[in-house]
Motif scaffolding. Structure first.
Motif, PDB file in Angstrom:
ATOM      1  N   ILE A   1       0.847  -1.119   0.000  1.00  0.00           N
ATOM      2  CA  ILE A   1       0.069  -0.002   0.106  1.00  0.00           C
ATOM      3  C   ILE A   1       1.085   1.202  -0.117  1.00  0.00           C
ATOM      4  CG2 ILE A   1      -1.708   1.095   1.303  1.00  0.00           C
ATOM      5  CD1 ILE A   1      -2.004  -1.717   2.589  1.00  0.00           C
ATOM      6  N   PHE A   2       0.673   2.263  -0.907  1.00  0.00           N
ATOM      7  CA  PHE A   2       1.209   3.456  -0.966  1.00  0.00           C
ATOM      8  C   PHE A   2       0.697   4.811  -0.247  1.00  0.00           C
ATOM      9  CE2 PHE A   2       2.000   0.604  -4.742  1.00  0.00           C
ATOM     10  CZ  PHE A   2       3.471   0.221  -4.539  1.00  0.00           C
ATOM     11  N   LEU A   3       1.499   4.977   0.792  1.00  0.00           N
ATOM     12  CA  LEU A   3       0.898   6.068   1.585  1.00  0.00           C
ATOM     13  C   LEU A   3       1.554   7.270   1.409  1.00  0.00           C
ATOM     14  CD1 LEU A   3       0.475   3.945   4.853  1.00  0.00           C
ATOM     15  CD2 LEU A   3      -1.016   4.251   3.241  1.00  0.00           C
ATOM     16  N   GLU A   4       0.968   8.456   1.311  1.00  0.00           N
ATOM     17  CA  GLU A   4       1.668   9.710   1.697  1.00  0.00           C
ATOM     18  C   GLU A   4       2.306   9.720   3.248  1.00  0.00           C
ATOM     19  OE1 GLU A   4      -0.229  13.545   0.687  1.00  0.00           O
ATOM     20  OE2 GLU A   4      -1.947  12.185   0.269  1.00  0.00           O
ATOM     21  N   ASN A   5       3.534  10.325   3.138  1.00  0.00           N
ATOM     22  CA  ASN A   5       4.199  10.251   4.481  1.00  0.00           C
ATOM     23  C   ASN A   5       3.677  11.565   5.281  1.00  0.00           C
ATOM     24  OD1 ASN A   5       5.911  10.106   6.557  1.00  0.00           O
ATOM     25  ND2 ASN A   5       7.820  10.079   5.346  1.00  0.00           N
ATOM     26  N   LYS A   6       2.351  11.319   5.819  1.00  0.00           N
ATOM     27  CA  LYS A   6       1.749  12.432   6.484  1.00  0.00           C
ATOM     28  C   LYS A   6       0.925  11.864   7.543  1.00  0.00           C
ATOM     29  CE  LYS A   6      -2.480  12.648   3.908  1.00  0.00           C
ATOM     30  NZ  LYS A   6      -3.480  13.584   3.526  1.00  0.00           N
ATOM     31  N   GLY A   7       0.954  12.599   8.851  1.00  0.00           N
ATOM     32  CA  GLY A   7      -0.068  11.933   9.886  1.00  0.00           C
ATOM     33  C   GLY A   7      -1.266  11.491   9.582  1.00  0.00           C
ATOM     34  N   GLY A   8      -1.568  10.411   9.973  1.00  0.00           N
ATOM     35  CA  GLY A   8      -2.821   9.718   9.834  1.00  0.00           C
ATOM     36  C   GLY A   8      -3.084   8.834   8.630  1.00  0.00           C
TER      37      GLY A   8
ATOM     38  N   ILE B   1      -9.184  -1.389   6.813  1.00  0.00           N
ATOM     39  CA  ILE B   1      -9.033  -2.951   6.894  1.00  0.00           C
ATOM     40  C   ILE B   1      -9.739  -3.587   7.937  1.00  0.00           C
ATOM     41  CG2 ILE B   1      -7.207  -4.849   6.965  1.00  0.00           C
ATOM     42  CD1 ILE B   1      -5.445  -3.019   5.310  1.00  0.00           C
ATOM     43  N   SER B   2      -9.700  -3.164   9.002  1.00  0.00           N
ATOM     44  CA  SER B   2     -10.346  -3.524  10.388  1.00  0.00           C
ATOM     45  C   SER B   2     -11.834  -3.327  10.388  1.00  0.00           C
ATOM     46  CB  SER B   2      -9.728  -2.997  11.563  1.00  0.00           C
ATOM     47  OG  SER B   2      -9.808  -1.746  11.899  1.00  0.00           O
ATOM     48  N   GLY B   3     -12.340  -2.452   9.765  1.00  0.00           N
ATOM     49  CA  GLY B   3     -13.623  -2.037   9.321  1.00  0.00           C
ATOM     50  C   GLY B   3     -14.373  -3.431   8.597  1.00  0.00           C
ATOM     51  N   GLU B   4     -13.559  -4.026   7.937  1.00  0.00           N
ATOM     52  CA  GLU B   4     -13.792  -5.046   7.076  1.00  0.00           C
ATOM     53  C   GLU B   4     -13.807  -6.338   7.720  1.00  0.00           C
ATOM     54  OE1 GLU B   4     -15.674  -4.973   4.247  1.00  0.00           O
ATOM     55  OE2 GLU B   4     -15.722  -2.694   4.482  1.00  0.00           O
TER      56      GLU B   4
ATOM     57  N   LEU C   1      -1.415   5.933   7.887  1.00  0.00           N
ATOM     58  CA  LEU C   1      -1.556   4.652   8.469  1.00  0.00           C
ATOM     59  C   LEU C   1      -2.865   4.223   9.207  1.00  0.00           C
ATOM     60  CD1 LEU C   1       0.025   1.853   8.644  1.00  0.00           C
ATOM     61  CD2 LEU C   1       0.938   2.758  10.737  1.00  0.00           C
ATOM     62  N   GLY C   2      -3.037   5.052  10.048  1.00  0.00           N
ATOM     63  CA  GLY C   2      -4.532   4.781  10.589  1.00  0.00           C
ATOM     64  C   GLY C   2      -5.447   4.705   9.891  1.00  0.00           C
ATOM     65  N   GLU C   3      -5.733   5.674   8.884  1.00  0.00           N
ATOM     66  CA  GLU C   3      -6.823   5.592   8.010  1.00  0.00           C
ATOM     67  C   GLU C   3      -6.804   4.005   7.171  1.00  0.00           C
ATOM     68  OE1 GLU C   3      -8.401   7.476   3.896  1.00  0.00           O
ATOM     69  OE2 GLU C   3      -6.626   8.181   4.504  1.00  0.00           O
ATOM     70  N   VAL C   4      -5.616   3.608   6.719  1.00  0.00           N
ATOM     71  CA  VAL C   4      -5.721   2.399   6.292  1.00  0.00           C
ATOM     72  C   VAL C   4      -6.038   1.205   6.973  1.00  0.00           C
ATOM     73  CG1 VAL C   4      -4.220   0.445   5.113  1.00  0.00           C
ATOM     74  CG2 VAL C   4      -3.896   2.987   4.326  1.00  0.00           C
ATOM     75  N   LEU C   5      -5.481   1.358   8.471  1.00  0.00           N
ATOM     76  CA  LEU C   5      -5.804  -0.014   9.196  1.00  0.00           C
ATOM     77  C   LEU C   5      -7.241   0.112   9.502  1.00  0.00           C
ATOM     78  CD1 LEU C   5      -2.403   0.454  11.397  1.00  0.00           C
ATOM     79  CD2 LEU C   5      -2.915  -1.103   9.454  1.00  0.00           C
TER      80      LEU C   5
ATOM     81  N   LYS D   1      -9.928  -8.992  -0.767  1.00  0.00           N
ATOM     82  CA  LYS D   1     -10.860  -8.086  -0.075  1.00  0.00           C
ATOM     83  C   LYS D   1     -10.132  -6.905   0.216  1.00  0.00           C
ATOM     84  CE  LYS D   1     -14.671  -7.870   3.299  1.00  0.00           C
ATOM     85  NZ  LYS D   1     -15.465  -8.583   4.394  1.00  0.00           N
ATOM     86  N   ALA D   2      -9.245  -6.793   0.883  1.00  0.00           N
ATOM     87  CA  ALA D   2      -8.361  -5.696   1.462  1.00  0.00           C
ATOM     88  C   ALA D   2      -8.050  -4.732   0.346  1.00  0.00           C
ATOM     89  CB  ALA D   2      -7.340  -6.153   2.281  1.00  0.00           C
ATOM     90  N   TYR D   3      -7.546  -5.341  -0.780  1.00  0.00           N
ATOM     91  CA  TYR D   3      -7.125  -4.566  -2.112  1.00  0.00           C
ATOM     92  C   TYR D   3      -8.395  -3.799  -2.493  1.00  0.00           C
ATOM     93  CZ  TYR D   3      -6.065  -3.824  -6.869  1.00  0.00           C
ATOM     94  OH  TYR D   3      -5.853  -3.121  -7.969  1.00  0.00           O
ATOM     95  N   THR D   4      -9.521  -4.621  -2.643  1.00  0.00           N
ATOM     96  CA  THR D   4     -10.819  -4.124  -3.352  1.00  0.00           C
ATOM     97  C   THR D   4     -11.199  -2.972  -2.550  1.00  0.00           C
ATOM     98  OG1 THR D   4     -11.435  -6.206  -4.169  1.00  0.00           O
ATOM     99  CG2 THR D   4     -13.047  -4.736  -4.027  1.00  0.00           C
ATOM    100  N   VAL D   5     -11.352  -2.884  -1.127  1.00  0.00           N
ATOM    101  CA  VAL D   5     -11.909  -2.008  -0.282  1.00  0.00           C
ATOM    102  C   VAL D   5     -11.028  -0.755  -0.351  1.00  0.00           C
ATOM    103  CG1 VAL D   5     -13.432  -3.542   1.073  1.00  0.00           C
ATOM    104  CG2 VAL D   5     -10.938  -2.974   1.822  1.00  0.00           C
ATOM    105  N   LEU D   6      -9.670  -0.972  -0.211  1.00  0.00           N
ATOM    106  CA  LEU D   6      -8.812   0.051  -0.387  1.00  0.00           C
ATOM    107  C   LEU D   6      -8.839   0.991  -1.765  1.00  0.00           C
ATOM    108  CD1 LEU D   6      -5.587  -1.356   1.300  1.00  0.00           C
ATOM    109  CD2 LEU D   6      -7.038   0.444   2.313  1.00  0.00           C
TER     110      LEU D   6
END
Length: 139
Positions: A8-15, A24-27, A17-21, A54-59
Motif C-alpha cells: 500500500i502506497f501512503l503519503e508520508n503524513k500523519g494519519g 481494513i479492520s472495519g471490513e 497509516l491509521g486510515e488504512v488500518l 478483499k483488502a485490495y478491493t476496499v482500499l
C-alpha cells in the motif's frame, strides 16, 4: 509456494497509516504481519492479511493505491547461523533479496517473508536445500 502480500502506497503524513488500518479492520480483515518503509514523501506499507483480495478491493474503492505481490515465506531454523544459511542458499543461486520482514505464527523457528528478483528460482533453491517453506494456510 507463494504468499499474497498487499503493498500500500501512503503519503508520508500523519494519519495515513491509521486510515488504512481502520478501513481494513472495519471490513473484519485480520492483519497477520506488517512492514512499513518510508521516504520523505511516501511510504510503502506491506501487509499479510486474512483476505488480501478483499483488502485490495476496499482500499481501491476508497482511492488508496495498492498492489498485490507474491512473496516467499520460510521458516528459519532457531539456531545460530540459521538465517545466514537460508540467505546464502538464495545468494549462491545468484538471486538478490529485495526486502525481508518477520512474521508471528506458531511453529519451530523464526518466520520471515522475502521478495526476491526471481521468486520461482528462489522456491526451487530453498526446496532443494531442505528449507521449510510457508504457504498462506500456515499463517
Amino acid at each position: 509456494m507463494f504468499i499474497k502480500q498487499l503493498s500500500i502506497f501512503l503519503e508520508n503524513k500523519g494519519g495515513s497509516l491509521g486510515e488504512v488500518l481502520q478501513i481494513i479492520s472495519g471490513e473484519k480483515i485480520n492483519i497477520l504481519s506488517a512492514s512499513l518503509a518510508d521516504t520523505n514523501d511516501f511510504g510503502v506499507l506491506r501487509l499479510l492479511t486474512s483476505d488480501t483480495e478483499k483488502a485490495y478491493t476496499v482500499l481501491k474503492e476508497r482511492g488508496i493505491t495498492s498492489k498485490i505481490n507474491e512473496v516467499v515465506g520460510v521458516c528459519v531454523p532457531n539456531q545460530t547461523g540459521g538465517f545466514s544459511k537460508v540467505v546464502q542458499v538464495i545468494l549462491d543461486g545468484g538471486i538478490n533479496i529485495s526486502y525481508i520482514y518477520g512474521l508471528s505464527v506458531n511453529n519451530d523457528g523464526a518466520n520471515i517473508v522475502m521478495k526476491t528478483e526471481d521468486q520461482e528460482k528462489t522456491v526451487k533453491l530453498l526446496e532443494a536445500a531442505g528449507v521449510k517453506l510457508l504457504s498462506e494456510k500456515d499463517l
